[in-house]
Design a protein around this motif. Structure first.
Motif, mmCIF file in Angstrom:
data_model
loop_
_atom_site.group_PDB
_atom_site.id
_atom_site.type_symbol
_atom_site.label_atom_id
_atom_site.label_comp_id
_atom_site.label_asym_id
_atom_site.label_seq_id
_atom_site.Cartn_x
_atom_site.Cartn_y
_atom_site.Cartn_z
ATOM 1 N N GLY A 1 0.827 -1.192 0.000
ATOM 2 C CA GLY A 1 0.000 0.000 0.000
ATOM 3 C C GLY A 1 0.864 1.245 0.000
ATOM 4 O O GLY A 1 2.068 1.175 0.214
ATOM 5 N N PRO A 2 0.229 2.386 -0.242
ATOM 6 C CA PRO A 2 0.984 3.627 -0.292
ATOM 7 C C PRO A 2 1.515 4.037 1.085
ATOM 8 O O PRO A 2 2.500 4.742 1.188
ATOM 9 C CB PRO A 2 -0.037 4.643 -0.817
ATOM 10 N N ARG A 3 0.847 3.631 2.138
ATOM 11 C CA ARG A 3 1.305 3.940 3.493
ATOM 12 C C ARG A 3 1.508 2.635 4.227
ATOM 13 O O ARG A 3 0.850 1.651 3.944
ATOM 14 C CB ARG A 3 0.233 4.747 4.234
ATOM 15 N N ARG A 4 2.393 2.650 5.198
ATOM 16 C CA ARG A 4 2.611 1.430 5.964
ATOM 17 C C ARG A 4 1.733 1.430 7.193
ATOM 18 O O ARG A 4 2.086 1.983 8.221
ATOM 19 C CB ARG A 4 4.088 1.323 6.342
ATOM 20 N N LEU A 5 0.569 0.864 7.040
ATOM 21 C CA LEU A 5 -0.376 0.789 8.152
ATOM 22 C C LEU A 5 -0.562 -0.674 8.538
ATOM 23 O O LEU A 5 -0.478 -1.569 7.694
ATOM 24 C CB LEU A 5 -1.744 1.344 7.746
ATOM 25 N N ILE A 6 -0.810 -0.904 9.798
ATOM 26 C CA ILE A 6 -1.269 -2.223 10.264
ATOM 27 C C ILE A 6 -2.479 -1.978 11.156
ATOM 28 O O ILE A 6 -2.460 -1.075 12.000
ATOM 29 C CB ILE A 6 -0.201 -2.969 11.093
#
Ligand SMILES: [Mg+2]
Length: 290
Positions: free
Chosen positions: A9-14
């Motif tokens: 994804g464009p951002r590193r989210l969890i």
């Protein structure tokens, strides 16, 4: 369906989430109202990590039903399971358990059971290991096929205690063995020291962080006191209100309060955070966002 493990994804989210009363409604266990947010999370390739007091067998059913493929945390942080699709993650000391890589954070169920059996004569306690499926079904309100899954313990033991005044003595006996006693919604639970959702969440974040080599923003959803360690361990914490009695009393910098209970509140808050202008912002220790 795209595999979230292979999609960047464009951002590193969890996203970390509790199940009952959070992603699943308390009353009917439905997650349908959260479908839009779940779809969005999948499209963006964001790992969705279930973090629950349920057993592995119970989580497997929920994952399959909803179509969640991420790693998952069971029995209040007792163990982290990484499915084969996440074999690329540097899980270090993980052991192989069936098809999973597993990081056990709690103590083994056998050790807890041997303690329960040792003190069983002196205390008025009965654990799931002492009960048959019918009894667990009656006490939990779960149908027998679900009660079987709840009985498949690996790290913690729920139990009932007839004489509540025994609690302090039982706690002392447990401490000697490196175990603790906590009170859940329906049952007491016996588990190892350090067996909480927060430690497990931090461990999963570290593992993804080693793999991605990027700064990660974590989002967490929970509704009950056993979720507080989870909510404290994430950057953006979302508290879901109870259907009958509103929000738990939790003060946390930047805490997001979902507008509705259960899956509907989960959906609204998740969509707002993931797609909103504040997505990716981190909460600092002072409660400011950066
Ligand atoms: Mg809950």
């Amino acid at each position: 369906m795209r595999n979230e493990a292979q999609t960047k994804g464009p951002r590193r989210l969890i996203v970390f989430t509790d199940l009952d009363g959070s992603l699943l409604n308390h009353g009917d266990y439905s997650w349908e109202a959260a479908r839009p947010a779940l779809d969005r999370i999948r499209e963006l390739g964001i790992p969705l990590v279930i973090c629950t007091s349920k057993t592995r067998k119970e989580v497997e059913v929920v994952r399959k039903e909803i179509g969640i493929t991420g790693p998952f945390i069971v029995e209040n942080g007792g163990g982290i399971f990484f499915p084969p699709a996440y074999a690329f993650l540097p899980t270090g000391s993980a052991i192989i358990l069936d098809m999973y890589r597993c990081i056990p954070l709690g103590v083994s169920y056998a050790r807890i059971r041997s303690f329960m059996e040792e003190v069983g004569e002196s205390f008025s306690i009965r654990g799931f290991g002492d009960m048959n499926v019918e009894e667990i079904s009656r006490l939990t309100g779960l149908p027998p096929d679900k009660a079987v899954l709840a009985k498949a313990r690996e790290f913690t033991e729920p139990f009932v205690m007839e004489k509540k005044e025994e609690l302090h003595a039982l706690e002392r006996a447990a401490h000697v063995k490196g175990l603790i006693i906590t009170l859940g919604g329906r049952f007491f639970h016996c588990m190892g020291y350090g067996n909480d959702k927060g430690g497990a969440v931090t461990r999963v974040k570290e593992i993804f962080s080693r793999h991605w080599q990027e700064r990660i923003t974590t989002i967490g959803f929970g509704d009950s006191p056993n979720d507080f360690p989870l909510l404290r361990a994430v950057d953006i914490a979302v508290l879901i209100p109870h259907e009958d009695r509103g929000f738990e009393d939790l003060a946390l910098p930047g805490l997001v309060r979902a507008p509705y209970p259960g899956s509907r509140g989960w959906n609204e808050a998740a969509l707002k955070i993931i797609t909103g202008p504040s997505a990716g912002k981190r909460r600092t220790k002072k409660g400011h966002t950066t």
